[in-house]
Motif scaffolding. Structure first.
Motif, PDB file in Angstrom:
ATOM      1  N   PHE A 252      -2.270   4.842  -3.435  1.00  0.00           N
ATOM      2  CA  PHE A 252      -2.975   4.294  -2.287  1.00  0.00           C
ATOM      3  C   PHE A 252      -3.760   3.049  -2.682  1.00  0.00           C
ATOM      4  CE2 PHE A 252      -2.346   7.540   0.887  1.00  0.00           C
ATOM      5  CZ  PHE A 252      -2.153   8.706   0.160  1.00  0.00           C
TER       6      PHE A 252
ATOM      7  N   ARG B 235      -3.260  17.568  -6.310  1.00  0.00           N
ATOM      8  CA  ARG B 235      -4.507  17.071  -6.889  1.00  0.00           C
ATOM      9  C   ARG B 235      -5.192  16.135  -5.906  1.00  0.00           C
ATOM     10  NH1 ARG B 235      -4.067  17.253 -12.531  1.00  0.00           N
ATOM     11  NH2 ARG B 235      -6.249  16.637 -12.575  1.00  0.00           N
ATOM     12  N   GLY B 236      -6.455  15.812  -6.192  1.00  0.00           N
ATOM     13  CA  GLY B 236      -7.179  14.855  -5.371  1.00  0.00           C
ATOM     14  C   GLY B 236      -6.843  13.430  -5.742  1.00  0.00           C
ATOM     15  N   LEU B 237      -7.503  12.499  -5.098  1.00  0.00           N
ATOM     16  CA  LEU B 237      -7.303  11.089  -5.394  1.00  0.00           C
ATOM     17  C   LEU B 237      -8.037  10.737  -6.685  1.00  0.00           C
ATOM     18  CD1 LEU B 237      -7.917   9.672  -1.834  1.00  0.00           C
ATOM     19  CD2 LEU B 237      -5.761   9.668  -3.036  1.00  0.00           C
TER      20      LEU B 237
ATOM     21  N   PHE C 159      -9.184   7.580  -9.171  1.00  0.00           N
ATOM     22  CA  PHE C 159      -9.402   6.147  -9.254  1.00  0.00           C
ATOM     23  C   PHE C 159      -8.585   5.556 -10.397  1.00  0.00           C
ATOM     24  CE2 PHE C 159     -11.534   2.180  -9.206  1.00  0.00           C
ATOM     25  CZ  PHE C 159     -11.916   1.872 -10.505  1.00  0.00           C
TER      26      PHE C 159
ATOM     27  N   PHE D 199      -7.882   2.490   3.762  1.00  0.00           N
ATOM     28  CA  PHE D 199      -6.703   2.763   2.944  1.00  0.00           C
ATOM     29  C   PHE D 199      -5.417   2.290   3.603  1.00  0.00           C
ATOM     30  CE2 PHE D 199      -8.051   5.483  -0.550  1.00  0.00           C
ATOM     31  CZ  PHE D 199      -9.304   5.923  -0.138  1.00  0.00           C
ATOM     32  N   GLY D 200      -4.444   2.012   2.756  1.00  0.00           N
ATOM     33  CA  GLY D 200      -3.074   1.889   3.226  1.00  0.00           C
ATOM     34  C   GLY D 200      -2.481   3.284   3.390  1.00  0.00           C
ATOM     35  N   LYS D 201      -1.253   3.359   3.865  1.00  0.00           N
ATOM     36  CA  LYS D 201      -0.653   4.663   4.148  1.00  0.00           C
ATOM     37  C   LYS D 201      -0.037   5.319   2.921  1.00  0.00           C
ATOM     38  CE  LYS D 201       3.738   2.761   5.769  1.00  0.00           C
ATOM     39  NZ  LYS D 201       4.723   2.733   6.879  1.00  0.00           N
TER      40      LYS D 201
ATOM     41  N   TYR E   1      -5.874   3.926  -5.944  1.00  0.00           N
ATOM     42  CA  TYR E   1      -6.040   5.342  -6.256  1.00  0.00           C
ATOM     43  C   TYR E   1      -4.663   5.969  -6.382  1.00  0.00           C
ATOM     44  CZ  TYR E   1     -11.043   5.363  -5.071  1.00  0.00           C
ATOM     45  OH  TYR E   1     -12.410   5.142  -5.046  1.00  0.00           O
TER      46      TYR E   1
ATOM     47  N   LEU F 210     -14.128   3.111   2.530  1.00  0.00           N
ATOM     48  CA  LEU F 210     -12.878   2.503   2.134  1.00  0.00           C
ATOM     49  C   LEU F 210     -11.907   2.522   3.303  1.00  0.00           C
ATOM     50  CD1 LEU F 210     -12.476   4.241  -1.339  1.00  0.00           C
ATOM     51  CD2 LEU F 210     -13.011   1.836  -0.953  1.00  0.00           C
TER      52      LEU F 210
ATOM     53  N   LYS G 200     -10.021  -1.354 -10.036  1.00  0.00           N
ATOM     54  CA  LYS G 200     -10.670  -2.060  -8.937  1.00  0.00           C
ATOM     55  C   LYS G 200     -10.762  -3.544  -9.264  1.00  0.00           C
ATOM     56  CE  LYS G 200     -15.273  -1.241 -10.889  1.00  0.00           C
ATOM     57  NZ  LYS G 200     -16.482  -0.406 -10.816  1.00  0.00           N
TER      58      LYS G 200
ATOM     59  N   LEU H 234       1.769   9.620  -5.603  1.00  0.00           N
ATOM     60  CA  LEU H 234       1.494   8.870  -4.381  1.00  0.00           C
ATOM     61  C   LEU H 234       0.365   7.879  -4.674  1.00  0.00           C
ATOM     62  CD1 LEU H 234       2.253   8.683  -1.376  1.00  0.00           C
ATOM     63  CD2 LEU H 234       0.645  10.542  -0.944  1.00  0.00           C
TER      64      LEU H 234
ATOM     65  N   ARG I  22     -12.601  -2.610   0.674  1.00  0.00           N
ATOM     66  CA  ARG I  22     -13.927  -2.411   1.234  1.00  0.00           C
ATOM     67  C   ARG I  22     -14.542  -3.772   1.460  1.00  0.00           C
ATOM     68  NH1 ARG I  22     -17.970   0.563  -2.472  1.00  0.00           N
ATOM     69  NH2 ARG I  22     -19.344  -1.146  -1.931  1.00  0.00           N
TER      70      ARG I  22
ATOM     71  N   GLN J 299      -2.578   9.856  -6.334  1.00  0.00           N
ATOM     72  CA  GLN J 299      -2.658  11.287  -6.040  1.00  0.00           C
ATOM     73  C   GLN J 299      -1.439  11.981  -6.628  1.00  0.00           C
ATOM     74  OE1 GLN J 299      -2.539  12.504  -1.895  1.00  0.00           O
ATOM     75  NE2 GLN J 299      -3.622  14.397  -2.363  1.00  0.00           N
TER      76      GLN J 299
ATOM     77  N   PHE K  77      -9.123  -1.656  -4.423  1.00  0.00           N
ATOM     78  CA  PHE K  77      -9.003  -0.459  -5.256  1.00  0.00           C
ATOM     79  C   PHE K  77      -7.571   0.071  -5.202  1.00  0.00           C
ATOM     80  CE2 PHE K  77     -13.594   0.244  -5.583  1.00  0.00           C
ATOM     81  CZ  PHE K  77     -14.059  -0.443  -4.474  1.00  0.00           C
TER      82      PHE K  77
END
Lengths: 118, 114
Positions: B90, B42-44, B46, B104-106, B36, B102, B49, B88, B94, B38, B34
């Motif tokens: 990400f 705001r939130g993440l 999608f 995640f990477g940094k 994502y 999930l 995928k 940003l 999974r 940001q 996936f």
């Protein structure tokens, strides 16, 4: 449809105090996840609910963290007592449980709660 | 154990140029991958995928990603960057089975300069 909502958006508390974060998932989503991102680091998994049951809480850092999902709808994450290292952004995500052949793979994230412990 | 590596903390690109945000992963079995994004305050959100099928996956806002099993990579690409793409990003993986969390990477901060 309404997305995942989280409250509050930002919380500043002193070390030793208690904070409760709330997440309202998308209606009908049985899966609910909590994640946390500490500044500059990865987003890390905390725990996973399926309906009201804890499916996986392997990411919870210690027993100062308590998550609940009464009735299988909204969830709360309580930190008591808060420590400096608990600062970060707490994300909630939800997804449908899915039935055979129609599993929803992506998770839908809320805007996060930024927690600052001073 | 699953893991994701995003080797670049920051990627700078001029508006109109192609962009690539790199991601490599490690997982037992077949991965679900996936991306994502940001945006500030705001939130993440999608983006796209990879589950199975074509290795080139197309997603929102003109982004695409290429799954490369031999290199265990899932790089995010866009042919022509916009200033509004600055955000940003990400990458996440999974395990194949279940409603597992999930990993995640940094994150990679993309800056598109006009």
């Amino acid at each position: 449809e309404a997305g995942v909502t989280q409250f509050p958006s930002h919380s500043v508390i002193e070390k030793g105090q208690t904070v409760t974060l709330r997440c309202d998932p998308i209606s009908g989503h049985d899966n609910l996840y909590w994640y946390r991102r500490v500044m500059g680091k990865e987003i890390k998994f905390l725990l996973h609910f399926v309906k009201e049951s804890k499916q996986d809480e392997s990411g919870m850092p210690n027993n100062r963290f308590l998550a609940e999902r009464t009735g299988g709808t909204y969830s709360t994450l309580k930190v008591q007592p808060a420590e400096l290292e608990d600062s970060g952004v707490y994300f909630c995500a939800s997804s449908p449980l899915g039935t055979s052949g129609r599993r929803s793979y992506e998770q839908y994230f809320g805007p996060g709660t930024r927690l600052t412990v001073t | 154990a699953q893991s994701v590596a995003q080797p670049e903390d920051q990627v700078n690109v001029a508006e109109g140029n192609p962009l690539t945000v790199k991601c490599t992963y490690s997982v037992s079995g077949n991965p679900y991958l996936f991306w994502y994004v940001q945006y500030p305050n705001r939130g993440l959100q999608f983006l796209l995928k990879y589950i199975t099928g074509d290795n080139l996956v197309k997603g929102s806002y003109g982004f695409e990603a290429e799954f490369n099993k031999s290199q265990t990579s899932f790089h995010l690409k866009k042919p022509s960057a916009l200033v509004s793409d600055s955000a940003l990003y990400f990458c996440a993986v999974r395990a194949h089975s279940g409603n597992t969390p999930l990993v995640f990477g940094k994150g990679t901060r993309l800056s598109v300069i006009a």
